[in-house]
Design a protein around this motif. Structure first.
Motif, mmCIF file in Angstrom:
data_model
loop_
_atom_site.group_PDB
_atom_site.id
_atom_site.type_symbol
_atom_site.label_atom_id
_atom_site.label_comp_id
_atom_site.label_asym_id
_atom_site.label_seq_id
_atom_site.Cartn_x
_atom_site.Cartn_y
_atom_site.Cartn_z
ATOM 1 N N GLU A 1 0.726 -1.277 0.055
ATOM 2 C CA GLU A 1 -0.112 0.109 0.075
ATOM 3 C C GLU A 1 0.907 1.269 0.044
ATOM 4 N N ILE A 2 0.451 2.277 -0.756
ATOM 5 C CA ILE A 2 1.089 3.609 -0.850
ATOM 6 C C ILE A 2 0.460 4.768 -0.125
ATOM 7 N N PHE A 3 1.316 5.433 0.582
ATOM 8 C CA PHE A 3 0.504 6.607 1.453
ATOM 9 C C PHE A 3 1.449 7.757 0.951
ATOM 10 N N ALA B 1 3.929 1.092 3.432
ATOM 11 C CA ALA B 1 3.393 1.001 4.743
ATOM 12 C C ALA B 1 4.457 0.828 5.601
ATOM 13 N N ALA B 2 4.293 0.989 6.941
ATOM 14 C CA ALA B 2 5.188 0.781 7.875
ATOM 15 C C ALA B 2 5.024 -0.945 8.241
ATOM 16 N N THR C 1 -2.093 0.953 7.985
ATOM 17 C CA THR C 1 -2.654 2.045 8.334
ATOM 18 C C THR C 1 -1.519 3.198 8.723
ATOM 19 N N ASP C 2 -0.352 2.712 8.651
ATOM 20 C CA ASP C 2 0.764 3.961 8.927
ATOM 21 C C ASP C 2 1.832 3.784 8.035
ATOM 22 N N ALA C 3 2.336 4.924 7.333
ATOM 23 C CA ALA C 3 3.447 4.994 6.556
ATOM 24 C C ALA C 3 4.711 4.651 7.137
#
Length: 93
Positions: free
Chosen positions: A3-5, A38-39, A44-46
């Motif tokens: 996933e990309i933030f 993603a972390a 939910t966190d970059a």
């Protein structure tokens, strides 16, 4: 790719990124728009670095858009002129 933030590099960063983008009334402006994965162990966190290698700690995370409604680009259209060329190239590659 995970996933990309979308991450905002602001003219006056906060001490840590938040899940909301810059507020028009907080007096800060977006200088550059970056992409980050993603972390580890999180959706939910970059992560700690953008695709171009910048630290995300002092950046702000853009509001997330649902995966079922993806846009034509990975970044918000209003920031097209501020997109990091390295992050954009990594996203295309």
């Amino acid at each position: 790719m995970s996933e990309i933030f979308v991450m905002y590099e602001l003219d006056r960063p906060r001490s840590a990124h938040t899940r909301t983008g810059p507020s028009p009334d907080d007096g800060r402006t977006v200088r550059r728009v970056h992409a980050a994965t993603a972390a580890p162990a999180s959706s939910t966190d970059a992560g700690p670095r953008t695709l171009c290698g910048h630290d995300t700690f002092a950046m702000e995370q853009a509001p997330r858009k649902p995966a079922e409604h993806p846009g034509p680009t990975w970044y918000p259209a209003q920031y097209a002129q501020l997109v990091c060329a390295e992050c954009d190239a990594a996203m295309e590659g």
